[in-house]
Motif scaffolding. Structure first.
Motif, short mmCIF file in Angstrom:
data_model
loop_
_atom_site.label_atom_id
_atom_site.label_comp_id
_atom_site.label_asym_id
_atom_site.label_seq_id
_atom_site.Cartn_x
_atom_site.Cartn_y
_atom_site.Cartn_z
N ALA A 70 84.65 17.96 43.55
CA ALA A 70 84.58 19.39 43.25
C ALA A 70 83.51 20.05 44.12
N GLU A 71 82.37 19.39 44.28
CA GLU A 71 81.31 19.93 45.14
C GLU A 71 81.80 20.06 46.59
N GLY B 4 88.35 21.34 37.15
CA GLY B 4 88.55 22.46 38.04
C GLY B 4 87.27 23.04 38.59
N VAL B 5 87.46 23.90 39.60
CA VAL B 5 86.39 24.72 40.17
C VAL B 5 86.91 26.15 40.17
N ASP B 6 86.18 27.02 39.50
CA ASP B 6 86.56 28.43 39.44
C ASP B 6 85.68 29.21 40.41
N TYR B 7 86.30 29.95 41.31
CA TYR B 7 85.56 30.71 42.31
C TYR B 7 85.38 32.18 41.92
N THR C 63 76.26 26.81 46.11
CA THR C 63 75.82 26.55 44.74
C THR C 63 76.98 26.10 43.88
N ALA C 64 76.76 25.02 43.15
CA ALA C 64 77.70 24.54 42.14
C ALA C 64 77.07 24.79 40.78
N GLU C 65 77.84 25.31 39.85
CA GLU C 65 77.35 25.55 38.50
C GLU C 65 78.32 24.93 37.51
N VAL D 17 91.08 29.15 42.07
CA VAL D 17 90.50 27.93 41.52
C VAL D 17 91.05 26.74 42.31
N ASP D 18 90.36 25.63 42.21
CA ASP D 18 90.90 24.33 42.59
C ASP D 18 90.99 23.53 41.31
#
Length: 162
Positions: free
Chosen positions: A96-97, A62-65, A107-109, A45-46
């Protein structure tokens, strides 16, 4: 009325920031932030902080990968309540993008609770489109301090990044 422009920087959230983020959620949320920061150290994650010159976070998220293959899932977005509707959420989402793009994902969700029309309107303005819905839930702190389960319906949204 005067307008004041304050420069904002986006950086990784650190363990030292957690005590300054009491505005971002209840005690249970703050207790879970170190777990997410450990996941960030592992690279799955970030977790970002938007800061004015004081370097104290006024927005986090956050961004979860790992959540959805082929996409970065933006989650746990929070802007200090007194500073909402000032464009800080947009700064956070765009950062985040950028992180998602750096991972070569296109793709961002995200998901938004159905009873949060202001957030959904922001996401739509930023180019996100609904593609489904799902039930979500998490532990939270009840009025008496006890842990209670919060369940809600969320709209799933995505944006193709170019």
């Amino acid at each position: 009325m005067s307008t004041i422009h304050v420069p904002l920087a986006v950086r990784d959230l650190t363990p030292a920031d957690v005590p300054t983020c009491t505005w971002s959620g209840d005690r249970r949320h703050l207790e879970k932030l170190p777990v997410q920061l450990a996941r960030a150290r592992d690279g799955v994650v970030d977790y970002l902080a938007v800061c004015p010159p004081s370097d104290i976070p006024v927005a986090i998220g956050g961004v979860d990968y790992e959540a959805r293959p082929g996409a970065g899932v933006i989650w746990q977005l929070a802007v200090m309540p007194a500073l909402q509707s000032c464009g800080i959420g947009t700064v956070l989402i765009r950062a985040a993008e950028d992180r998602i793009r750096r991972r070569d994902l296109s793709t961002a969700e995200l998901s938004v609770e159905e009873d949060n029309p202001r957030a959904r309107a922001l996401y739509e303005r930023l180019g996100y489109h609904a593609y489904g819905s799902e039930k979500d839930g998490w532990d939270t702190e009840g009025p008496d301090g006890a842990t209670v389960w919060h369940e809600t319906m969320c709209t799933l949204m995505r944006r193709e990044l170019r």
